[in-house]
Design an enzyme around this catalytic site. Sequence first.
Site, mmCIF file in Angstrom:
data_model
loop_
_atom_site.group_PDB
_atom_site.id
_atom_site.type_symbol
_atom_site.label_atom_id
_atom_site.label_comp_id
_atom_site.label_asym_id
_atom_site.label_seq_id
_atom_site.Cartn_x
_atom_site.Cartn_y
_atom_site.Cartn_z
ATOM 1 C CB SER A 1 -0.935 -0.290 1.271
ATOM 2 O OG SER A 1 -2.213 1.526 1.759
ATOM 3 C CE1 TYR B 1 -4.603 -2.083 5.056
ATOM 4 C CE2 TYR B 1 -3.383 0.135 4.360
ATOM 5 C CZ TYR B 1 -3.369 -0.886 4.264
ATOM 6 O OH TYR B 1 -3.600 -1.062 3.088
HETATM 7 P P1 NAP Z 1 -11.529 -5.771 -0.174
HETATM 8 O O1 NAP Z 1 -12.524 -4.402 -1.229
HETATM 9 O O2 NAP Z 1 -11.994 -5.280 1.670
HETATM 10 O O3 NAP Z 1 -11.344 -6.773 0.177
HETATM 11 C C1 NAP Z 1 -10.353 -7.880 0.668
HETATM 12 C C2 NAP Z 1 -10.151 -9.054 -0.034
HETATM 13 O O4 NAP Z 1 -9.217 -9.554 1.166
HETATM 14 C C3 NAP Z 1 -11.702 -9.736 0.109
HETATM 15 O O5 NAP Z 1 -11.605 -10.911 -0.984
HETATM 16 C C4 NAP Z 1 -11.220 -10.407 1.364
HETATM 17 O O6 NAP Z 1 -12.021 -11.727 1.892
HETATM 18 C C5 NAP Z 1 -9.870 -10.503 1.421
HETATM 19 N N1 NAP Z 1 -10.154 -10.909 2.920
HETATM 20 C C6 NAP Z 1 -10.129 -10.393 4.445
HETATM 21 N N2 NAP Z 1 -9.018 -11.543 5.352
HETATM 22 C C7 NAP Z 1 -8.440 -12.238 5.075
HETATM 23 C C8 NAP Z 1 -7.888 -13.412 5.595
HETATM 24 N N3 NAP Z 1 -8.030 -13.408 6.781
HETATM 25 N N4 NAP Z 1 -7.927 -14.892 4.664
HETATM 26 C C9 NAP Z 1 -8.091 -14.828 3.498
HETATM 27 N N5 NAP Z 1 -8.608 -13.352 2.654
HETATM 28 C C10 NAP Z 1 -9.145 -12.762 3.491
HETATM 29 O O7 NAP Z 1 -10.254 -4.938 -0.431
HETATM 30 P P2 NAP Z 1 -8.870 -4.156 -1.831
HETATM 31 O O8 NAP Z 1 -8.859 -3.072 -1.255
HETATM 32 O O9 NAP Z 1 -9.572 -4.636 -2.886
HETATM 33 O O10 NAP Z 1 -8.054 -4.501 -1.057
HETATM 34 C C11 NAP Z 1 -6.606 -5.972 -1.335
HETATM 35 C C12 NAP Z 1 -5.784 -5.220 -1.355
HETATM 36 O O11 NAP Z 1 -4.945 -4.228 -1.450
HETATM 37 C C13 NAP Z 1 -5.219 -5.519 0.782
HETATM 38 O O12 NAP Z 1 -4.027 -5.726 0.895
HETATM 39 C C14 NAP Z 1 -5.353 -3.403 0.866
HETATM 40 O O13 NAP Z 1 -4.274 -3.388 1.809
HETATM 41 C C15 NAP Z 1 -4.487 -3.877 -0.444
HETATM 42 N N6 NAP Z 1 -5.004 -2.148 -0.649
HETATM 43 C C16 NAP Z 1 -5.924 -1.312 -0.162
HETATM 44 C C17 NAP Z 1 -6.050 0.202 -1.344
HETATM 45 C C18 NAP Z 1 -7.568 0.614 -1.000
HETATM 46 O O14 NAP Z 1 -7.778 1.653 -1.333
HETATM 47 N N7 NAP Z 1 -8.729 -0.138 -2.025
HETATM 48 C C19 NAP Z 1 -5.171 0.542 -1.100
HETATM 49 C C20 NAP Z 1 -3.742 0.286 -0.671
HETATM 50 C C21 NAP Z 1 -3.234 -1.211 -0.557
HETATM 51 P P3 NAP Z 1 -14.092 -12.010 1.746
HETATM 52 O O15 NAP Z 1 -14.321 -11.744 0.343
HETATM 53 O O16 NAP Z 1 -14.412 -13.632 2.150
HETATM 54 O O17 NAP Z 1 -14.325 -11.489 2.703
#
Ligand code: NAP
Length: 252
Positions: free
Chosen positions: A147, A161
């Site tokens: 991130s 985080y």
């Molecule tokens: P999201 O929409 O909340 O999706 C999170 C995903 O992770 C879901 O598929 C969830 O599964 C899965 N997950 C959570 N905890 C888990 C666990 N313990 N074991 C297995 N799967 C798990 O999040 P996102 O925004 O796509 O984020 C994806 C990645 O990008 C993360 O690492 C996040 O830190 C990073 N990121 C996101 C942003 C942003 O602005 N969105 C920015 C920087 C970095 P379920 O569907 O089953 O709950």
Amino acid sequence: MSGTTGMGVALVTGGGRGIGAAVARRLAGAGYDVGINYRRDEAAANAVLEDIVAGGGRGFLVSADVADEASVASMFAAVDARGVLAALVNNAGIIMAQTTFDAVSLERMQRVFAVNVFGAMLCAREAVKRMSRRFGGAGGAIVNVSSAAARWGSPGEYIDYAASKGAIDTFTRGLAVEEAPHGVRVNAVRPGIIETEIHADGGEPGRVARLGPTLPMRRGGTADEVAAAVAWLISDEASYVTGAFIDAAGGR
Ligand code: NAP
């Protein structure tokens, strides 16, 4: 559906929603048999799988909590039953409610690190044991979804985080150099502010609308804009790239 394509299996943790779902779709389009890992939301993961299959691609669902070692072992056993692992995308990650750091409990720190850091490490360890030429593997690629928070520190929001993503960056460098001679490339993508459901978990579903206009590009990003960078790092187009970071953060 059984069997694999010539590209082998690509495992995407948290592949059912958000950035992971976009990555799963792209890797299926590139010809991988995609392992879509989810923890809770089977319906969302299944919808991604149905899309992939409808588009002529291959994939399968695999439920696991990446923070749980036994669960990770079962997930990799399911991958092994499916075919040869060629790629891992450590995408699963969590944030918790926005707060200043004084109010962050040890329990919260432990859960954030358990998923974001140890989960990615456990999966990478299992992937290396299968892909590294040291163990008779054919090589492969790992992308860690870090991130921009690792650079920003997320003051007033979720420093715990941000620190977990800083750990991921260091882990990416170390593992990349350790495995460079052995055919496993390890890279990271650092997304900025991306339109997914994660912001609701932080207590601010409108965070992208609020902060997007403050970014140099004047907007938040999409999951697919992040997935494009991930898919490139996995691909042979990035064959000489390891230990590298792509900031997909609109210029900030
Ligand atoms: P999201 O929409 O909340 O999706 C999170 C995903 O992770 C879901 O598929 C969830 O599964 C899965 N997950 C959570 N905890 C888990 C666990 N313990 N074991 C297995 N799967 C798990 O999040 P996102 O925004 O796509 O984020 C994806 C990645 O990008 C993360 O690492 C996040 O830190 C990073 N990121 C996101 C942003 C942003 O602005 N969105 C920015 C920087 C970095 P379920 O569907 O089953 O709950």
